[in-house]
Design a protein around this motif. Structure first.
Motif, PDB file in Angstrom:
ATOM      1  N   PHE A 133       0.726  -1.218  -0.071  1.00 45.55           N
ATOM      2  CA  PHE A 133       0.076   0.059   0.202  1.00 45.55           C
ATOM      3  C   PHE A 133       0.768   1.247  -0.106  1.00 45.55           C
ATOM      4  O   PHE A 133       0.428   2.246  -0.537  1.00 45.55           O
ATOM      5  CB  PHE A 133      -0.833   0.001   1.235  1.00 45.55           C
ATOM      6  N   ALA A 134       1.952   1.194   0.776  1.00 51.83           N
ATOM      7  CA  ALA A 134       2.667   2.552   0.744  1.00 51.83           C
ATOM      8  C   ALA A 134       3.387   2.562  -0.707  1.00 51.83           C
ATOM      9  O   ALA A 134       3.748   3.885  -1.252  1.00 51.83           O
ATOM     10  CB  ALA A 134       4.160   2.091   1.570  1.00 51.83           C
ATOM     11  N   PHE A 135       3.787   1.564  -1.685  1.00 52.93           N
ATOM     12  CA  PHE A 135       4.312   1.494  -2.953  1.00 52.93           C
ATOM     13  C   PHE A 135       3.140   2.241  -3.806  1.00 52.93           C
ATOM     14  O   PHE A 135       3.254   3.211  -4.488  1.00 52.93           O
ATOM     15  CB  PHE A 135       4.614   0.196  -3.409  1.00 52.93           C
ATOM     16  N   LEU A 136       1.950   1.610  -3.762  1.00 53.87           N
ATOM     17  CA  LEU A 136       0.905   1.902  -4.535  1.00 53.87           C
ATOM     18  C   LEU A 136       0.330   3.710  -4.241  1.00 53.87           C
ATOM     19  O   LEU A 136       0.065   4.329  -4.918  1.00 53.87           O
ATOM     20  CB  LEU A 136      -0.424   1.205  -4.511  1.00 53.87           C
ATOM     21  N   GLY A 137       0.372   3.841  -2.737  1.00 53.08           N
ATOM     22  CA  GLY A 137       0.140   5.270  -2.523  1.00 53.08           C
ATOM     23  C   GLY A 137       1.185   6.196  -2.907  1.00 53.08           C
ATOM     24  O   GLY A 137       0.582   7.340  -3.253  1.00 53.08           O
ATOM     25  N   SER A 138       2.351   5.894  -2.765  1.00 52.40           N
ATOM     26  CA  SER A 138       3.238   7.007  -3.034  1.00 52.40           C
ATOM     27  C   SER A 138       3.307   7.008  -4.448  1.00 52.40           C
ATOM     28  O   SER A 138       3.622   8.360  -4.920  1.00 52.40           O
ATOM     29  CB  SER A 138       4.838   6.228  -2.661  1.00 52.40           C
ATOM     30  N   ALA A 139       3.186   5.929  -5.490  1.00 51.70           N
ATOM     31  CA  ALA A 139       3.168   6.243  -6.880  1.00 51.70           C
ATOM     32  C   ALA A 139       2.022   6.958  -7.211  1.00 51.70           C
ATOM     33  O   ALA A 139       2.020   7.871  -8.057  1.00 51.70           O
ATOM     34  CB  ALA A 139       2.899   4.814  -7.527  1.00 51.70           C
ATOM     35  N   GLY A 140       0.714   6.782  -6.528  1.00 61.86           N
ATOM     36  CA  GLY A 140      -0.420   7.703  -7.025  1.00 61.86           C
ATOM     37  C   GLY A 140      -0.119   9.268  -6.376  1.00 61.86           C
ATOM     38  O   GLY A 140      -0.714  10.196  -7.034  1.00 61.86           O
ATOM     39  N   LEU A 141       0.524   9.259  -5.250  1.00 62.12           N
ATOM     40  CA  LEU A 141       0.960  10.633  -4.629  1.00 62.12           C
ATOM     41  C   LEU A 141       1.884  11.497  -5.705  1.00 62.12           C
ATOM     42  O   LEU A 141       1.678  12.711  -6.060  1.00 62.12           O
ATOM     43  CB  LEU A 141       1.338  10.648  -3.357  1.00 62.12           C
ATOM     44  N   VAL A 142       2.701  10.474  -6.430  1.00 65.01           N
ATOM     45  CA  VAL A 142       3.677  11.250  -7.208  1.00 65.01           C
ATOM     46  C   VAL A 142       2.712  11.752  -8.431  1.00 65.01           C
ATOM     47  O   VAL A 142       3.185  12.716  -9.088  1.00 65.01           O
ATOM     48  CB  VAL A 142       4.927  10.331  -7.625  1.00 65.01           C
ATOM     49  N   LEU A 143       1.929  11.003  -8.933  1.00 66.21           N
ATOM     50  CA  LEU A 143       1.156  11.200 -10.357  1.00 66.21           C
ATOM     51  C   LEU A 143       0.253  12.365  -9.761  1.00 66.21           C
ATOM     52  O   LEU A 143       0.109  13.386 -10.680  1.00 66.21           O
ATOM     53  CB  LEU A 143       0.373  10.103 -10.505  1.00 66.21           C
ATOM     54  N   GLY A 144      -0.293  12.542  -8.617  1.00 64.93           N
ATOM     55  CA  GLY A 144      -0.973  13.766  -8.054  1.00 64.93           C
ATOM     56  C   GLY A 144      -0.231  15.082  -7.949  1.00 64.93           C
ATOM     57  O   GLY A 144      -0.759  16.092  -8.568  1.00 64.93           O
ATOM     58  N   LEU A 145       0.980  14.872  -7.471  1.00 60.22           N
ATOM     59  CA  LEU A 145       1.720  15.880  -7.494  1.00 60.22           C
ATOM     60  C   LEU A 145       2.330  16.365  -8.717  1.00 60.22           C
ATOM     61  O   LEU A 145       2.331  17.720  -8.858  1.00 60.22           O
ATOM     62  CB  LEU A 145       2.936  15.738  -6.426  1.00 60.22           C
ATOM     63  N   ALA A 146       2.421  15.696  -9.758  1.00 60.67           N
ATOM     64  CA  ALA A 146       2.927  15.984 -11.347  1.00 60.67           C
ATOM     65  C   ALA A 146       1.739  16.745 -11.605  1.00 60.67           C
ATOM     66  O   ALA A 146       1.633  17.508 -12.427  1.00 60.67           O
ATOM     67  CB  ALA A 146       3.247  14.692 -11.779  1.00 60.67           C
ATOM     68  N   GLY A 147       0.391  16.026 -11.629  1.00 56.35           N
ATOM     69  CA  GLY A 147      -0.797  16.858 -12.127  1.00 56.35           C
ATOM     70  C   GLY A 147      -1.081  18.300 -11.458  1.00 56.35           C
ATOM     71  O   GLY A 147      -1.543  19.114 -12.334  1.00 56.35           O
ATOM     72  N   VAL A 148      -0.771  18.547 -10.366  1.00 57.58           N
ATOM     73  CA  VAL A 148      -1.044  20.042  -9.813  1.00 57.58           C
ATOM     74  C   VAL A 148       0.353  20.874  -9.845  1.00 57.58           C
ATOM     75  O   VAL A 148       0.320  21.983  -9.736  1.00 57.58           O
ATOM     76  CB  VAL A 148      -1.382  19.927  -8.456  1.00 57.58           C
ATOM     77  N   GLY A 149       1.484  20.220 -10.548  1.00 56.96           N
ATOM     78  CA  GLY A 149       2.757  21.210 -10.633  1.00 56.96           C
ATOM     79  C   GLY A 149       3.555  21.347  -9.412  1.00 56.96           C
ATOM     80  O   GLY A 149       4.315  22.324  -9.234  1.00 56.96           O
ATOM     81  N   GLU A 150       3.540  20.341  -8.462  1.00 57.63           N
ATOM     82  CA  GLU A 150       4.325  20.464  -7.248  1.00 57.63           C
ATOM     83  C   GLU A 150       5.139  19.571  -7.027  1.00 57.63           C
ATOM     84  O   GLU A 150       5.496  19.033  -5.976  1.00 57.63           O
ATOM     85  CB  GLU A 150       3.400  20.391  -5.981  1.00 57.63           C
ATOM     86  N   LEU A 151       5.791  19.136  -8.245  1.00 55.46           N
ATOM     87  CA  LEU A 151       6.790  17.839  -8.316  1.00 55.46           C
ATOM     88  C   LEU A 151       8.202  18.502  -8.185  1.00 55.46           C
ATOM     89  O   LEU A 151       9.159  18.268  -8.895  1.00 55.46           O
ATOM     90  CB  LEU A 151       6.505  17.159  -9.560  1.00 55.46           C
ATOM     91  N   ARG A 152       8.320  19.043  -6.975  1.00 54.51           N
ATOM     92  CA  ARG A 152       9.592  19.708  -6.744  1.00 54.51           C
ATOM     93  C   ARG A 152       9.968  19.708  -5.076  1.00 54.51           C
ATOM     94  O   ARG A 152       8.981  19.378  -4.410  1.00 54.51           O
ATOM     95  CB  ARG A 152       9.780  21.317  -6.964  1.00 54.51           C
TER      96      ARG A 152
END
Length: 143
Positions: free
Chosen positions: A28-47
Motif C-alpha cells: 500500500f505504501a508503494f501504490l500510495g506513493s506512486a499515486g501521490l507522485v502522479l497527483g503532485l505532477a498533475g498539480v505542478g508540485e513535483l519539486r
C-alpha cells in the motif's frame, strides 16, 4: 467473522479493527506513493518543497494508522525512495544530497508512520474499577 469490543465504560460495541500485515503495508505504501507522485505532477508540485514532503508525511500517517508499528520503517523507506527518486531528483534517479538531509527526510517519514501506528494501538481511556457497597444484605452483612 467479526470480533466486537466495547470501550471501558461504554455500552456500544464496535468491530475489532485488525492491523495490516507488514508486506501488505509495504504494498500500500508503494501504490500510495506512486499515486501521490502522479497527483503532485498533475498539480505542478513535483519539486522538493514543503508541500510534497508534507503530502508524503500525511500519506505515511494514514498508512501508519492502519498498520502495525513494525511496518513503519518499510513505509518510511518506500516513501523516501519515491520522494527522492521522483520529487527531488526527478526521472526515477536516486541521488544523495548529504547524510544530514537524506537521513532527516527518511527519519521524518518513518517517524510519522511510527507515531501514527503507535497512537492507534494505545488505549483510548484508562480502565476504571468501581467498587459498590451494597447495604441491606440479609443478616446485616456488608461487602
Amino acid at each position: 467473522m467479526f470480533f466486537y469490543t466495547a470501550r471501558p465504560g461504554g455500552r456500544r460495541y464496535r468491530p475489532v479493527v485488525g492491523r495490516l500485515p507488514v508486506p501488505l503495508s509495504g504494498a500500500f505504501a508503494f501504490l500510495g506513493s506512486a499515486g501521490l507522485v502522479l497527483g503532485l505532477a498533475g498539480v505542478g508540485e513535483l519539486r522538493a518543497g514543503w508541500v510534497a514532503l508534507g503530502s508524503f508525511a500525511v500519506l505515511g500517517a494514514l498508512l501508519g494508522r492502519r498498520s502495525r508499528p513494525v511496518a513503519a520503517p518499510l513505509i518510511g523507506g518506500v516513501q523516501w525512495l519515491f520522494y527522492n527518486g521522483y520529487v527531488v531528483h526527478r526521472y526515477a534517479v536516486l541521488g544523495w544530497a548529504g547524510g544530514g538531509v537524506e537521513c532527516a527526510r527518511a527519519g521524518l517519514l518513518t517517524a510519522v508512520a511510527l507515531l501514527a501506528a503507535c497512537s492507534a494501538t494505545w488505549p483510548r481511556r484508562r480502565v476504571r474499577a468501581e467498587r459498590w457497597v451494597l447495604h441491606g444484605l440479609p443478616n446485616g452483612e456488608h461487602r
